[in-house]
Design an enzyme around this catalytic site. Sequence first.
Site, PDB file in Angstrom:
ATOM      1  N   CYS A 110       0.807  -1.026  -0.053  1.00  0.00           N
ATOM      2  CA  CYS A 110      -0.011   0.016  -0.035  1.00  0.00           C
ATOM      3  C   CYS A 110       0.927   1.183   0.080  1.00  0.00           C
ATOM      4  CB  CYS A 110      -0.808   0.053   1.200  1.00  0.00           C
ATOM      5  SG  CYS A 110       0.290   0.045   2.695  1.00  0.00           S
ATOM      6  N   HIS A 119      -1.237  -4.652  19.666  1.00  0.00           N
ATOM      7  CA  HIS A 119      -0.503  -4.304  18.170  1.00  0.00           C
ATOM      8  C   HIS A 119       0.176  -2.802  18.163  1.00  0.00           C
ATOM      9  CE1 HIS A 119      -0.532  -3.378  13.878  1.00  0.00           C
ATOM     10  NE2 HIS A 119      -0.481  -4.488  13.574  1.00  0.00           N
ATOM     11  N   GLU A 151       0.190  -0.632  16.205  1.00  0.00           N
ATOM     12  CA  GLU A 151      -0.677   0.625  15.841  1.00  0.00           C
ATOM     13  C   GLU A 151      -1.712   0.926  17.079  1.00  0.00           C
ATOM     14  OE1 GLU A 151      -2.925   0.455  11.943  1.00  0.00           O
ATOM     15  OE2 GLU A 151      -4.222   1.860  12.902  1.00  0.00           O
ATOM     16  N   SER A 169      -1.307  -7.564  10.719  1.00  0.00           N
ATOM     17  CA  SER A 169      -2.959  -7.592  11.117  1.00  0.00           C
ATOM     18  C   SER A 169      -3.754  -7.677   9.765  1.00  0.00           C
ATOM     19  CB  SER A 169      -3.223  -6.149  11.803  1.00  0.00           C
ATOM     20  OG  SER A 169      -4.639  -6.141  11.838  1.00  0.00           O
ATOM     21  N   SER A 186       1.717  -5.243   3.550  1.00  0.00           N
ATOM     22  CA  SER A 186       3.441  -5.174   3.728  1.00  0.00           C
ATOM     23  C   SER A 186       4.161  -6.281   2.907  1.00  0.00           C
ATOM     24  CB  SER A 186       3.631  -5.186   5.158  1.00  0.00           C
ATOM     25  OG  SER A 186       2.936  -6.278   5.739  1.00  0.00           O
TER      26      SER A 186
HETATM   27  S1  SF4 Z   1      -2.495  -0.452   5.720  1.00  0.00           S
HETATM   28 FE1  SF4 Z   1      -1.367   0.738   7.058  1.00  0.00          FE
HETATM   29  S2  SF4 Z   1       0.416   1.667   5.989  1.00  0.00           S
HETATM   30 FE2  SF4 Z   1      -1.046   0.740   4.607  1.00  0.00          FE
HETATM   31  S3  SF4 Z   1      -2.068   2.669   3.824  1.00  0.00           S
HETATM   32 FE3  SF4 Z   1      -3.274   1.507   5.439  1.00  0.00          FE
HETATM   33  S4  SF4 Z   1      -2.780   2.455   7.246  1.00  0.00           S
HETATM   34 FE4  SF4 Z   1      -1.263   2.956   5.910  1.00  0.00          FE
END
Ligand code: SF4
Length: 316
Positions: free
Chosen positions: A17, A129, A131, A229, A273
């Site tokens: 992302c 987590h 975040e 996550s 990721s």
């Molecule tokens: S998954 Fe996390 S890092 Fe990726 S756009 Fe969404 S909030 Fe941002």
Amino acid sequence: MTKPPLTLHLAAPRGFCAGVDRAIKIVEMALEKWGAPVYVRHEIVHNRYVVDGLRAKGAVFVEELDECPPARPVIFSAHGVPKSVPQAAEAREMVYVDATCPLVSKVHIEAARHHEAGLQMVMIGHAGHPETVGTMGQLPAGEVLLVETPEDVATLEPRDPGRLAFVTQTTLSVDDTAEVVGALKARFPAIVGPHKEDICYATTNRQEAVKAMAPDCDAILVVGAPNSSNSKRLVEVGARAGCPYAQLVQRAGDIDWRALDGIKSVGITAGASAPEVLIEEVIDAFRDRYQVTVRPVVTAEENVEFKVPRVLREPA
Ligand code: SF4
């Protein structure tokens, strides 16, 4: 021996992302600007392949700020950090770059705004987590109540049930979160929240693509890390949308071929990721064993891009 035919449904969007892409660029640019070592507090993004690649270039991953020498730059991961972390870095006169995804920072700002207006916050998220820890750490201890499930809502004991607001982790299951929001609104009708929730575009789009392909797949493989996550949510979404076998794999080597015996179709996606090279590795592993026909399942177009911080765009 002829290979058996297999339809491979390839989800789009999948993988990286804009927030992950930006966080990785930040580490790479910091290494270019300041040379190695550059310290990174927590895995910059939850993916071992990405982390190992950056480590090979000179990034040093630590869990806490006091593991970094004050004379070297430190980067905060895409998940966000409690307010106390940049404060501690400033107190130690460290150079730091915050790689928090702008969509996570937006949630931090929302929480601070509600707090300033005198509302107590409820956060929908997973305990522990990074975040969740980062978002809760934007406000003084005890100001954010954490809930994960509708059952948790029933046991909440807010200061004033009429003065509440909520925010959510960005990488939750859209459907599960709607249930928790429903429970919050039913118990606290005056609760203030974002228009829908704070789940980001990337999480939402990846879940939509999995939902679209799940009924046509004998199996779904999600390329992602066990501590990611959004990747774990994709597995759950796939199973709930009707796929009999949904599994998380980090690399092609993790595929349990015996469990896939006899399948005619497979769905492949990846968490936010996971880099595309790992998805290609998984597809190649299927090509080695099957006569593969790739069928893209496109449910959205993405063209989001986030700028890297100015300090990295300026000469050293
Ligand atoms: S998954 Fe996390 S890092 Fe990726 S756009 Fe969404 S909030 Fe941002």
